[in-house]
Design a protein around this motif. Sequence first.
Motif, PDB file in Angstrom:
ATOM      1  N   LEU A   1      10.294  -0.857  -7.846  1.00 54.38           N
ATOM      2  CA  LEU A   1      10.311   0.199  -8.861  1.00 54.38           C
ATOM      3  C   LEU A   1       8.928   0.457  -9.448  1.00 54.38           C
ATOM      4  N   TRP A   2       8.005  -0.472  -9.285  1.00 57.69           N
ATOM      5  CA  TRP A   2       6.658  -0.358  -9.844  1.00 57.69           C
ATOM      6  C   TRP A   2       5.723   0.449  -8.946  1.00 57.69           C
ATOM      7  N   HIS A   3       6.113   0.681  -7.676  1.00 55.41           N
ATOM      8  CA  HIS A   3       5.230   1.376  -6.743  1.00 55.41           C
ATOM      9  C   HIS A   3       4.735   2.720  -7.297  1.00 55.41           C
ATOM     10  N   VAL A   4       5.633   3.594  -7.661  1.00 55.97           N
ATOM     11  CA  VAL A   4       5.245   4.938  -8.103  1.00 55.97           C
ATOM     12  C   VAL A   4       4.597   4.914  -9.488  1.00 55.97           C
ATOM     13  N   PRO A   5       5.237   4.367 -10.528  1.00 56.88           N
ATOM     14  CA  PRO A   5       4.600   4.442 -11.842  1.00 56.88           C
ATOM     15  C   PRO A   5       3.292   3.652 -11.944  1.00 56.88           C
ATOM     16  N   GLY A   6       3.176   2.547 -11.239  1.00 54.98           N
ATOM     17  CA  GLY A   6       1.939   1.778 -11.273  1.00 54.98           C
ATOM     18  C   GLY A   6       0.808   2.466 -10.534  1.00 54.98           C
ATOM     19  N   GLY A   7       1.092   2.940  -9.336  1.00 53.91           N
ATOM     20  CA  GLY A   7       0.064   3.586  -8.524  1.00 53.91           C
ATOM     21  C   GLY A   7      -0.395   4.916  -9.110  1.00 53.91           C
ATOM     22  N   TYR A   8       0.548   5.763  -9.479  1.00 54.99           N
ATOM     23  CA  TYR A   8       0.169   7.065 -10.013  1.00 54.99           C
ATOM     24  C   TYR A   8      -0.509   6.947 -11.365  1.00 54.99           C
ATOM     25  N   ALA A   9      -0.171   5.932 -12.143  1.00 52.62           N
ATOM     26  CA  ALA A   9      -0.845   5.730 -13.431  1.00 52.62           C
ATOM     27  C   ALA A   9      -2.328   5.476 -13.220  1.00 52.62           C
ATOM     28  N   MET A  10      -2.669   4.616 -12.264  1.00 50.93           N
ATOM     29  CA  MET A  10      -4.083   4.346 -12.024  1.00 50.93           C
ATOM     30  C   MET A  10      -4.792   5.586 -11.496  1.00 50.93           C
ATOM     31  N   ARG A  11      -4.157   6.303 -10.598  1.00 54.75           N
ATOM     32  CA  ARG A  11      -4.779   7.529 -10.086  1.00 54.75           C
ATOM     33  C   ARG A  11      -5.007   8.535 -11.211  1.00 54.75           C
ATOM     34  N   ALA A  12      -4.033   8.684 -12.114  1.00 57.51           N
ATOM     35  CA  ALA A  12      -4.159   9.634 -13.222  1.00 57.51           C
ATOM     36  C   ALA A  12      -5.301   9.255 -14.152  1.00 57.51           C
ATOM     37  N   VAL A  13      -5.403   7.980 -14.477  1.00 59.41           N
ATOM     38  CA  VAL A  13      -6.436   7.517 -15.401  1.00 59.41           C
ATOM     39  C   VAL A  13      -7.818   7.566 -14.755  1.00 59.41           C
ATOM     40  N   LEU A  14      -7.888   7.285 -13.458  1.00 66.75           N
ATOM     41  CA  LEU A  14      -9.187   7.278 -12.772  1.00 66.75           C
ATOM     42  C   LEU A  14      -9.636   8.672 -12.351  1.00 66.75           C
ATOM     43  N   GLY A  15      -8.731   9.627 -12.313  1.00 67.47           N
ATOM     44  CA  GLY A  15      -9.120  10.993 -11.995  1.00 67.47           C
ATOM     45  C   GLY A  15      -8.885  11.401 -10.569  1.00 67.47           C
ATOM     46  N   ASP A  16      -9.795  11.068  -9.668  1.00 65.32           N
ATOM     47  CA  ASP A  16      -9.741  11.635  -8.328  1.00 65.32           C
ATOM     48  C   ASP A  16      -9.539  10.582  -7.239  1.00 65.32           C
ATOM     49  N   ALA A  17      -8.919   9.459  -7.555  1.00 73.62           N
ATOM     50  CA  ALA A  17      -8.703   8.405  -6.559  1.00 73.62           C
ATOM     51  C   ALA A  17      -7.775   8.917  -5.460  1.00 73.62           C
ATOM     52  N   LYS A  18      -8.144   8.652  -4.205  1.00 72.63           N
ATOM     53  CA  LYS A  18      -7.408   9.214  -3.078  1.00 72.63           C
ATOM     54  C   LYS A  18      -6.621   8.195  -2.247  1.00 72.63           C
ATOM     55  N   ALA A  19      -7.037   6.945  -2.260  1.00 70.38           N
ATOM     56  CA  ALA A  19      -6.419   5.957  -1.366  1.00 70.38           C
ATOM     57  C   ALA A  19      -5.088   5.462  -1.919  1.00 70.38           C
ATOM     58  N   ILE A  20      -4.226   5.077  -0.996  1.00 70.70           N
ATOM     59  CA  ILE A  20      -2.967   4.450  -1.396  1.00 70.70           C
ATOM     60  C   ILE A  20      -3.295   3.169  -2.158  1.00 70.70           C
ATOM     61  N   VAL A  21      -2.472   2.843  -3.138  1.00 73.21           N
ATOM     62  CA  VAL A  21      -2.693   1.637  -3.934  1.00 73.21           C
ATOM     63  C   VAL A  21      -1.954   0.493  -3.247  1.00 73.21           C
ATOM     64  N   ALA A  22      -2.719  -0.457  -2.731  1.00 77.69           N
ATOM     65  CA  ALA A  22      -2.114  -1.619  -2.062  1.00 77.69           C
ATOM     66  C   ALA A  22      -1.203  -2.350  -3.037  1.00 77.69           C
ATOM     67  N   SER A  23      -0.189  -3.035  -2.497  1.00 77.14           N
ATOM     68  CA  SER A  23       0.820  -3.631  -3.366  1.00 77.14           C
ATOM     69  C   SER A  23       1.388  -4.916  -2.776  1.00 77.14           C
ATOM     70  N   ALA A  24       1.865  -5.771  -3.662  1.00 77.38           N
ATOM     71  CA  ALA A  24       2.586  -6.991  -3.265  1.00 77.38           C
ATOM     72  C   ALA A  24       3.678  -7.233  -4.286  1.00 77.38           C
ATOM     73  N   LYS A  25       4.744  -7.881  -3.852  1.00 73.12           N
ATOM     74  CA  LYS A  25       5.820  -8.244  -4.777  1.00 73.12           C
ATOM     75  C   LYS A  25       6.548  -9.453  -4.240  1.00 73.12           C
ATOM     76  N   LYS A  26       7.180 -10.178  -5.150  1.00 77.84           N
ATOM     77  CA  LYS A  26       7.956 -11.346  -4.756  1.00 77.84           C
ATOM     78  C   LYS A  26       8.943 -11.675  -5.855  1.00 77.84           C
TER      79      LYS A  26
END
Length: 194
Positions: free
Chosen positions: A98-123
């Motif tokens: 559930l953190w994939h979208v809100p976590g990744g898009y939050a960083m992209r929004a705050v950083l402005g023009d970030a283009k790469a997929i946000v790598a992720s891990a979970k357990k």
Amino acid sequence: MPDIELRKRLLIVEEIFHEGGPVATVPLKRAAAISVIKNPFAGRYVEDIAFFMKTLEPLGIDMAKALVAALGGDPAVVQGYGKGAIVGAAGELEHGALWHVPGGYAMRAVLGDAKAIVASAKKVGGPGARLDIPVTHINASYVRSHFDAMEVGVPDGPRADELALVLVMTTGARIHARVGGLAADAIKGEDGLR
């Protein structure tokens, strides 16, 4: 829709001056923001959970802003990022997803023009569990010098009915990076890969 019940936040900042070689002119900074929240789906199977991603969006933005502030306040210094989640034992791995979208898009929004997929891990893990958060360059996933990870954990969490949600940002390449590959100054910026 369940609200977020936040129990605690952690903000960790590392400064790395060298890795055995010469001292870097500018130290690498890596920062992690961790929020420990109640898992509204713990202890039972719930078919429809995707709606909770929308609820997590403001938390993601707050965490991303806290990371930029911890790294000096200027989004332009951030070169790497990653995200992850540790799910308490009464939850399931999918709750961490559930953190994939809100976590990744939050960083992209705050950083402005970030283009790469946000790598992720979970357990799934109990209190004190550690997780290596993968890090890649914010604009091109193939920039080898920025392949990194930051180990994180919460001493008393996540409890069985909690989620530990993590965002990581870094200010540059690994100290003494020298294994070739695509250089950051050669990014084309067309697809988030190169």
